[in-house]
Design an enzyme around this catalytic site. Structure first.
Site, PDB file in Angstrom:
ATOM      1  N   ASP A  11       0.868  -1.191   0.000  1.00 27.42           N
ATOM      2  CA  ASP A  11       0.000   0.000   0.000  1.00 27.42           C
ATOM      3  C   ASP A  11       0.898   1.231   0.000  1.00 27.42           C
ATOM      4  O   ASP A  11       2.067   1.162   0.375  1.00 27.42           O
ATOM      5  CB  ASP A  11      -0.925   0.028   1.221  1.00 27.42           C
ATOM      6  CG  ASP A  11      -1.863   1.235   1.207  1.00 27.42           C
ATOM      7  OD1 ASP A  11      -2.500   1.494   0.171  1.00 27.42           O
ATOM      8  OD2 ASP A  11      -1.942   1.950   2.224  1.00 27.42           O
ATOM      9  N   SER A  12       0.309   2.366  -0.362  1.00 23.59           N
ATOM     10  CA  SER A  12       1.050   3.619  -0.291  1.00 23.59           C
ATOM     11  C   SER A  12       1.489   3.898   1.151  1.00 23.59           C
ATOM     12  O   SER A  12       2.478   4.587   1.363  1.00 23.59           O
ATOM     13  CB  SER A  12       0.166   4.774  -0.789  1.00 23.59           C
ATOM     14  OG  SER A  12      -0.999   4.845   0.008  1.00 23.59           O
ATOM     15  N   TYR A  43      -0.836   8.713  -2.204  1.00 21.89           N
ATOM     16  CA  TYR A  43      -0.757   8.625  -3.665  1.00 21.89           C
ATOM     17  C   TYR A  43      -1.985   9.259  -4.340  1.00 21.89           C
ATOM     18  O   TYR A  43      -1.976   9.489  -5.546  1.00 21.89           O
ATOM     19  CB  TYR A  43      -0.756   7.153  -4.107  1.00 21.89           C
ATOM     20  CG  TYR A  43       0.543   6.377  -3.977  1.00 21.89           C
ATOM     21  CD1 TYR A  43       1.652   6.883  -3.298  1.00 21.89           C
ATOM     22  CD2 TYR A  43       0.652   5.115  -4.555  1.00 21.89           C
ATOM     23  CE1 TYR A  43       2.823   6.132  -3.191  1.00 21.89           C
ATOM     24  CE2 TYR A  43       1.818   4.373  -4.469  1.00 21.89           C
ATOM     25  CZ  TYR A  43       2.909   4.883  -3.787  1.00 21.89           C
ATOM     26  OH  TYR A  43       4.056   4.134  -3.706  1.00 21.89           O
ATOM     27  N   GLY A  44      -3.059   9.471  -3.564  1.00 22.27           N
ATOM     28  CA  GLY A  44      -4.391   9.752  -4.127  1.00 22.27           C
ATOM     29  C   GLY A  44      -4.495  10.877  -5.131  1.00 22.27           C
ATOM     30  O   GLY A  44      -5.305  10.823  -6.045  1.00 22.27           O
ATOM     31  N   CYS A  74      -4.292  -1.423  -2.265  1.00 25.05           N
ATOM     32  CA  CYS A  74      -4.462   0.028  -2.418  1.00 25.05           C
ATOM     33  C   CYS A  74      -5.308   0.243  -3.662  1.00 25.05           C
ATOM     34  O   CYS A  74      -4.945  -0.219  -4.754  1.00 25.05           O
ATOM     35  CB  CYS A  74      -3.086   0.668  -2.587  1.00 25.05           C
ATOM     36  SG  CYS A  74      -3.127   2.426  -2.955  1.00 25.05           S
ATOM     37  N   ASN A  75      -6.435   0.921  -3.504  1.00 24.00           N
ATOM     38  CA  ASN A  75      -7.311   1.161  -4.653  1.00 24.00           C
ATOM     39  C   ASN A  75      -6.666   2.096  -5.666  1.00 24.00           C
ATOM     40  O   ASN A  75      -6.819   1.918  -6.868  1.00 24.00           O
ATOM     41  CB  ASN A  75      -8.638   1.751  -4.175  1.00 24.00           C
ATOM     42  CG  ASN A  75      -9.489   0.727  -3.462  1.00 24.00           C
ATOM     43  OD1 ASN A  75     -10.250   0.010  -4.091  1.00 24.00           O
ATOM     44  ND2 ASN A  75      -9.333   0.615  -2.145  1.00 24.00           N
ATOM     45  N   THR A  76      -5.960   3.104  -5.160  1.00 24.53           N
ATOM     46  CA  THR A  76      -5.359   4.083  -6.065  1.00 24.53           C
ATOM     47  C   THR A  76      -4.324   3.403  -6.958  1.00 24.53           C
ATOM     48  O   THR A  76      -4.307   3.593  -8.177  1.00 24.53           O
ATOM     49  CB  THR A  76      -4.708   5.217  -5.241  1.00 24.53           C
ATOM     50  OG1 THR A  76      -5.669   5.678  -4.280  1.00 24.53           O
ATOM     51  CG2 THR A  76      -4.278   6.364  -6.115  1.00 24.53           C
ATOM     52  N   CYS A 193     -11.309   2.736  -0.453  1.00 22.35           N
ATOM     53  CA  CYS A 193      -9.959   3.164  -0.087  1.00 22.35           C
ATOM     54  C   CYS A 193      -9.617   2.384   1.165  1.00 22.35           C
ATOM     55  O   CYS A 193     -10.417   2.349   2.114  1.00 22.35           O
ATOM     56  CB  CYS A 193      -9.906   4.662   0.180  1.00 22.35           C
ATOM     57  SG  CYS A 193      -8.318   5.190   0.865  1.00 22.35           S
ATOM     58  N   THR A 194      -8.449   1.743   1.155  1.00 23.25           N
ATOM     59  CA  THR A 194      -8.147   0.836   2.258  1.00 23.25           C
ATOM     60  C   THR A 194      -7.834   1.576   3.563  1.00 23.25           C
ATOM     61  O   THR A 194      -7.711   0.946   4.607  1.00 23.25           O
ATOM     62  CB  THR A 194      -6.991  -0.110   1.872  1.00 23.25           C
ATOM     63  OG1 THR A 194      -5.856   0.658   1.459  1.00 23.25           O
ATOM     64  CG2 THR A 194      -7.413  -1.022   0.738  1.00 23.25           C
ATOM     65  N   HIS A 195      -7.706   2.893   3.497  1.00 25.70           N
ATOM     66  CA  HIS A 195      -7.562   3.676   4.738  1.00 25.70           C
ATOM     67  C   HIS A 195      -8.900   3.866   5.462  1.00 25.70           C
ATOM     68  O   HIS A 195      -8.934   4.051   6.674  1.00 25.70           O
ATOM     69  CB  HIS A 195      -7.030   5.077   4.425  1.00 25.70           C
ATOM     70  CG  HIS A 195      -5.556   5.156   4.192  1.00 25.70           C
ATOM     71  ND1 HIS A 195      -4.953   4.620   3.089  1.00 25.70           N
ATOM     72  CD2 HIS A 195      -4.573   5.740   4.921  1.00 25.70           C
ATOM     73  CE1 HIS A 195      -3.642   4.869   3.145  1.00 25.70           C
ATOM     74  NE2 HIS A 195      -3.396   5.550   4.252  1.00 25.70           N
TER      75      HIS A 195
HETATM   76  N1  DGL Z   1      -5.087   3.178   0.740  1.00 28.04           N
HETATM   77  C1  DGL Z   1      -5.058   3.801  -0.539  1.00 28.04           C
HETATM   78  C2  DGL Z   1      -6.272   3.422  -1.388  1.00 28.04           C
HETATM   79  O1  DGL Z   1      -6.910   2.404  -1.132  1.00 28.04           O
HETATM   80  C3  DGL Z   1      -4.915   5.255  -0.434  1.00 28.04           C
HETATM   81  C4  DGL Z   1      -4.209   6.026  -0.698  1.00 28.04           C
HETATM   82  C5  DGL Z   1      -3.418   7.219  -0.905  1.00 28.04           C
HETATM   83  O2  DGL Z   1      -3.988   8.262  -1.224  1.00 28.04           O
HETATM   84  O3  DGL Z   1      -2.230   7.041  -0.771  1.00 28.04           O
HETATM   85  O4  DGL Z   1      -6.586   4.109  -2.336  1.00 28.04           O
END
Ligand code: DGL
Length: 276
Positions: A11-12, A43-44, A74-76, A193-195
């Site tokens: 993940d980021s 990363y978003g 990470c979705n992004t 988003c995994t956050h």
């Molecule tokens: N956890 C990341 C996701 O699922 C997020 C990220 C980010 O902006 O770094 O998109």
């Protein structure tokens, strides 16, 4: 190599730990390596080329540790880098390696959660602007309407441990309202988003009755389980019974103190050499 034959989880930053927790619960015996690119998160809001470059560097780092299978938790990164890595990099440089994301497994099942045939998706700007969810969900549930809302303030609030403050209330209410206004009939909201699972108490506090909130951890874990059952050539290469290892491109002490919030267990990480 001690790390060899592990499943890599990337993940980021910290968010992928919410998925990693579910994966370990579902598949406890395999060896795992988690990498958070905390030095360069979030990363978003980054353009495609940057997310692709950062993600590829991290995937190649995990390959170099002996991971032949990597999950982009990470979705992004899944939205912006996965397809190019799968189609352009793996066949040429790593034909025996696999990289999987979180969007397709989610799209495969998310339509089962809605009765009104309308789903709301909350994610980063990168994920929402990529249109990955509407495109992928349409393949499995063509009759389902998908509305989306980007939530650019949520990852920074979570990464900075400000997500349980009154300031976070404002943004959670605002993003929920902006999403629901687009389709008041929606009865299911995907946290894409995994956050965001860290904000579940806040979302639940402001969610109107009759709307279900869906996080991805268990969905991705169950999909990985099925994938391994269907791919004995990949599963057969995986080692077992070594404790999970955690790496970060950021400061390890900071990572350890924050990561336990996401992973719900103590984490002892090692800082890797800067990736750029
Ligand atoms: N956890 C990341 C996701 O699922 C997020 C990220 C980010 O902006 O770094 O998109």
């Amino acid at each position: 190599m001690e790390n060899s034959k592990s499943i890599g989880v990337f993940d980021s930053g910290y968010g992928g730990l919410t998925v990693f927790k579910s994966i370990i619960k579902e598949l406890p015996d395999y060896n795992y390596i988690y990498l958070g690119d905390n030095a360069r998160a979030p990363y978003g809001d980054h353009p495609f080329e940057i997310v692709y470059q950062y993600t590829l560097e991290c995937v190649e780092w995990l390959f170099a540790q002996g991971c032949s299978l990597v999950i982009l938790a990470c979705n992004t990164a899944s939205a912006k880098a996965l397809r190019s890595i799968q189609q352009k990099v793996l066949p040429v440089k790593y034909p025996n390696h696999r990289v999987l994301g979180v969007i397709r497994p989610t799209a495969e099942v998310i339509g089962n959660y809605t009765t009104s045939q309308t789903i709301g998706v909350l994610g980063t700007r990168g994920t929402v602007n990529s249109q990955s969810y509407p495109i992928e969900i349409a393949k499995f549930f063509p009759g389902v309407k998908v509305v989306q809302q980007s939530c650019p303030m949520l990852v920074p609030l979570i990464e900075n441990n400000e997500h349980l403050t009154l300031g976070a209330d404002h943004f959670v209410k605002k993003y929920l309202n902006e999403l629901i206004t687009q389709a008041p009939e929606l009865d299911c909201i995907l946290l894409a988003c995994t956050h965001y699972p860290l904000l579940i108490p806040k979302f639940l506090a402001f969610l109107p009755d009759g709307i279900q909130l869906i996080a991805q951890g268990e969905i991705v874990a169950s999909s990985l389980h099925k994938y391994l059952l269907n791919h004995p050539e990949i599963e057969g290469k995986l080692g077992r019974n070594v404790a999970p290892k955690f790496y970060t491109s950021g400061d390890a002490t900071v990572f350890n103190s924050r990561a336990s919030l996401f992973f719900e267990e103590d984490v002892a990480s090692v800082q890797i050499k800067a990736l750029d």
